[in-house]
Motif scaffolding. Structure first.
Motif, PDB file in Angstrom:
ATOM      1  N   TYR A  22       0.789  -1.129   0.048  1.00 24.01           N
ATOM      2  CA  TYR A  22      -0.100   0.037  -0.009  1.00 24.01           C
ATOM      3  C   TYR A  22       0.652   1.185  -0.037  1.00 24.01           C
ATOM      4  CZ  TYR A  22      -4.441  -2.697   0.954  1.00 24.01           C
ATOM      5  OH  TYR A  22      -5.278  -3.634   0.793  1.00 24.01           O
ATOM      6  N   THR A  23       1.876   1.251   0.613  1.00 18.55           N
ATOM      7  CA  THR A  23       2.779   2.392   0.615  1.00 18.55           C
ATOM      8  C   THR A  23       3.501   2.668  -0.666  1.00 18.55           C
ATOM      9  OG1 THR A  23       3.504   2.103   3.066  1.00 18.55           O
ATOM     10  CG2 THR A  23       5.261   3.080   1.728  1.00 18.55           C
ATOM     11  N   THR A  27       2.747   5.569  -3.334  1.00 15.71           N
ATOM     12  CA  THR A  27       3.802   6.442  -3.890  1.00 15.71           C
ATOM     13  C   THR A  27       3.924   6.248  -5.440  1.00 15.71           C
ATOM     14  OG1 THR A  27       5.172   5.941  -1.680  1.00 15.71           O
ATOM     15  CG2 THR A  27       6.488   6.596  -3.684  1.00 15.71           C
ATOM     16  N   ILE A  28       3.868   5.084  -5.761  1.00 10.43           N
ATOM     17  CA  ILE A  28       4.269   4.996  -7.448  1.00 10.43           C
ATOM     18  C   ILE A  28       3.051   5.679  -8.167  1.00 10.43           C
ATOM     19  CG2 ILE A  28       4.382   3.425  -9.278  1.00 10.43           C
ATOM     20  CD1 ILE A  28       5.831   1.484  -7.369  1.00 10.43           C
ATOM     21  N   VAL A  29       1.805   5.584  -7.886  1.00 12.62           N
ATOM     22  CA  VAL A  29       0.688   6.005  -8.436  1.00 12.62           C
ATOM     23  C   VAL A  29       0.803   7.530  -8.390  1.00 12.62           C
ATOM     24  CG1 VAL A  29      -1.870   6.467  -8.554  1.00 12.62           C
ATOM     25  CG2 VAL A  29      -0.929   4.240  -8.362  1.00 12.62           C
ATOM     26  N   ALA A  30       1.035   8.190  -7.090  1.00  7.48           N
ATOM     27  CA  ALA A  30       1.071   9.534  -7.083  1.00  7.48           C
ATOM     28  C   ALA A  30       2.284  10.122  -7.899  1.00  7.48           C
ATOM     29  CB  ALA A  30       1.339   9.783  -5.460  1.00  7.48           C
ATOM     30  N   ASN A  95     -22.551   6.340  -6.616  1.00  3.64           N
ATOM     31  CA  ASN A  95     -22.339   5.514  -5.237  1.00  3.64           C
ATOM     32  C   ASN A  95     -21.211   6.506  -4.499  1.00  3.64           C
ATOM     33  OD1 ASN A  95     -22.272   4.369  -2.865  1.00  3.64           O
ATOM     34  ND2 ASN A  95     -22.077   2.353  -4.053  1.00  3.64           N
ATOM     35  N   PRO A  96     -21.484   7.217  -3.433  1.00  2.00           N
ATOM     36  CA  PRO A  96     -20.536   7.894  -2.866  1.00  2.00           C
ATOM     37  C   PRO A  96     -19.403   6.745  -2.112  1.00  2.00           C
ATOM     38  CG  PRO A  96     -22.463   8.610  -2.231  1.00  2.00           C
ATOM     39  CD  PRO A  96     -22.573   7.381  -2.880  1.00  2.00           C
ATOM     40  N   ASP A  97     -19.687   5.578  -2.236  1.00  2.00           N
ATOM     41  CA  ASP A  97     -18.743   4.564  -1.555  1.00  2.00           C
ATOM     42  C   ASP A  97     -17.747   4.139  -2.459  1.00  2.00           C
ATOM     43  OD1 ASP A  97     -20.219   4.314   0.651  1.00  2.00           O
ATOM     44  OD2 ASP A  97     -21.433   2.918   0.083  1.00  2.00           O
ATOM     45  N   ILE A  98     -17.803   4.689  -3.700  1.00  2.00           N
ATOM     46  CA  ILE A  98     -16.601   4.314  -4.588  1.00  2.00           C
ATOM     47  C   ILE A  98     -15.386   5.297  -4.236  1.00  2.00           C
ATOM     48  CG2 ILE A  98     -18.145   4.106  -6.708  1.00  2.00           C
ATOM     49  CD1 ILE A  98     -17.401   6.748  -7.788  1.00  2.00           C
ATOM     50  N   MET A  99     -15.727   6.189  -3.432  1.00  2.00           N
ATOM     51  CA  MET A  99     -14.392   6.956  -2.829  1.00  2.00           C
ATOM     52  C   MET A  99     -13.986   6.369  -1.593  1.00  2.00           C
ATOM     53  SD  MET A  99     -13.722   9.300  -4.802  1.00  2.00           S
ATOM     54  CE  MET A  99     -14.191  10.051  -6.279  1.00  2.00           C
ATOM     55  N   SER A 100     -13.331   5.215  -1.609  1.00  2.00           N
ATOM     56  CA  SER A 100     -12.857   4.511  -0.453  1.00  2.00           C
ATOM     57  C   SER A 100     -11.684   5.208  -0.270  1.00  2.00           C
ATOM     58  CB  SER A 100     -12.496   3.118  -1.107  1.00  2.00           C
ATOM     59  OG  SER A 100     -11.486   2.998  -2.159  1.00  2.00           O
ATOM     60  N   PRO A 101     -11.163   5.075   1.134  1.00  2.00           N
ATOM     61  CA  PRO A 101      -9.960   5.561   1.662  1.00  2.00           C
ATOM     62  C   PRO A 101      -8.833   5.574   0.590  1.00  2.00           C
ATOM     63  CG  PRO A 101     -11.063   4.505   3.387  1.00  2.00           C
ATOM     64  CD  PRO A 101     -11.869   4.073   2.131  1.00  2.00           C
ATOM     65  N   LEU A 102      -8.614   4.499   0.081  1.00  2.00           N
ATOM     66  CA  LEU A 102      -7.403   4.092  -0.781  1.00  2.00           C
ATOM     67  C   LEU A 102      -7.603   4.941  -2.272  1.00  2.00           C
ATOM     68  CD1 LEU A 102      -4.684   2.738  -1.653  1.00  2.00           C
ATOM     69  CD2 LEU A 102      -6.017   1.004  -2.744  1.00  2.00           C
ATOM     70  N   VAL A 103      -8.954   4.977  -2.629  1.00  2.00           N
ATOM     71  CA  VAL A 103      -8.818   6.145  -3.752  1.00  2.00           C
ATOM     72  C   VAL A 103      -8.651   7.370  -3.442  1.00  2.00           C
ATOM     73  CG1 VAL A 103     -10.779   6.903  -5.482  1.00  2.00           C
ATOM     74  CG2 VAL A 103     -10.583   4.487  -5.171  1.00  2.00           C
ATOM     75  N   ALA A 105      -7.050   8.475  -1.123  1.00  2.00           N
ATOM     76  CA  ALA A 105      -5.453   8.634  -0.852  1.00  2.00           C
ATOM     77  C   ALA A 105      -4.667   9.041  -2.319  1.00  2.00           C
ATOM     78  CB  ALA A 105      -4.812   7.583  -0.087  1.00  2.00           C
ATOM     79  N   LEU A 106      -4.880   7.979  -3.076  1.00  2.00           N
ATOM     80  CA  LEU A 106      -4.366   8.076  -4.515  1.00  2.00           C
ATOM     81  C   LEU A 106      -4.708   9.591  -5.219  1.00  2.00           C
ATOM     82  CD1 LEU A 106      -5.034   4.562  -5.867  1.00  2.00           C
ATOM     83  CD2 LEU A 106      -3.030   5.371  -4.864  1.00  2.00           C
ATOM     84  N   ILE A 107      -5.837   9.969  -4.983  1.00  2.00           N
ATOM     85  CA  ILE A 107      -6.255  11.132  -5.726  1.00  2.00           C
ATOM     86  C   ILE A 107      -5.584  12.461  -4.872  1.00  2.00           C
ATOM     87  CG2 ILE A 107      -8.054  12.913  -6.057  1.00  2.00           C
ATOM     88  CD1 ILE A 107     -10.019  10.425  -6.384  1.00  2.00           C
ATOM     89  N   ALA A 108      -5.562  12.456  -3.543  1.00  2.00           N
ATOM     90  CA  ALA A 108      -5.021  13.432  -2.941  1.00  2.00           C
ATOM     91  C   ALA A 108      -3.342  13.438  -3.088  1.00  2.00           C
ATOM     92  CB  ALA A 108      -5.281  13.361  -1.476  1.00  2.00           C
ATOM     93  N   TYR A 109      -2.810  12.454  -2.910  1.00  2.00           N
ATOM     94  CA  TYR A 109      -1.312  12.442  -3.262  1.00  2.00           C
ATOM     95  C   TYR A 109      -1.110  12.633  -4.672  1.00  2.00           C
ATOM     96  CZ  TYR A 109      -0.005  10.729   1.366  1.00  2.00           C
ATOM     97  OH  TYR A 109       0.116  10.400   2.571  1.00  2.00           O
TER      98      TYR A 109
END
Length: 239
Positions: A22-23, A27-30, A95-103, A105-109
């Protein structure tokens, strides 16, 4: 119990290592998404595209001038609310649930990364002699071809040290993702520390894992930079 329980620390290593994927994913996606967005925004600034230039300056200033952890919370609470608002306004069924914490995080980073890489790419492109682009046009290339074939490769080599530093920074900054529920290295460490009440041992293991990741990627990035500069030197000699 006084002192450090090394046995406990060693037992937690395999558990904490489960957070490494996950780390690295964050990192790589961001890094990749940020570099793509940053390159586009860099051209908006270089060519001073009306409106887009001013918006890019505002974007860079805001995301570089505010703490990443605040940005994470804004996206975490704001994106689901935005989806609900769009549903009400346009009668969408998102569906607001598509915005999971991981998604989130990827967007924000990725967006935060883009704000820094915009300036890295812009300065690297502007460091290349403008006469080379004019020479490319003189031999029949379009501006796009000259930029893609001549300017950007040289700018990439120039930017490599800063890109490498940014990647290492992202590895360490990814630790903040635990604040929105990502079970990365620090997220798992926090759970273990709270359950076992061995905070020092747990966080020392986490620190060593982040350190090891940084060392590994520093070596990899240094080799990439060395090979890129060697290739650039050979290309220049051939030319």
């Amino acid at each position: 119990m006084a002192g450090i329980d090394l046995q406990f620390a060693l037992e937690q290593v395999p558990k904490i290592l489960q957070g490494v994927p996950y780390t690295l994913l964050v990192t790589i996606v961001a890094m990749i998404v940020g570099l793509v967005i940053g390159t586009i925004l860099a051209f908006f600034r270089i060519y001073r595209v009306p409106v887009l230039h001013q918006l890019t300056v505002l974007f860079v200033s805001f995301f570089r001038g505010t703490p990443l952890i605040v940005q994470l919370f804004v996206f975490f609470y704001g994106l689901p609310m935005l989806i609900l608002s769009l549903n009400d306004t346009f009668q969408w069924g998102l569906n607001p649930d598509i915005m999971s914490p991981l998604v989130i995080a990827l967007i924000a980073y990725s967006i935060n990364s883009a704000s820094y890489l915009t300036e890295v790419v812009r300065s690297a492109i502007q460091s290349v002699d403008k006469g080379q682009l004019e020479a490319a046009k003189a031999v029949g290339m379009t501006t796009f071809q000259g930029m893609y074939r001549i300017i950007l490769p040289q700018a990439f080599v120039t930017a490599l040290p800063n890109l490498g530093n940014h990647f290492i920074m992202l590895i360490k900054a990814s630790a903040l993702a635990f604040t929105i529920g990502i079970m990365d290295v620090l997220g798992i460490s926090r759970v273990i520390a709270n359950d076992g009440y061995r905070f020092l041992e747990t966080y020392l293991v986490a620190a060593l894992i982040y350190w090891l990741l940084s060392i590994i990627f520093e070596i990899i990035l240094a080799r990439i930079e060395k090979r890129a500069r060697t290739f650039e030197g050979r290309a220049s000699n051939t030319a």
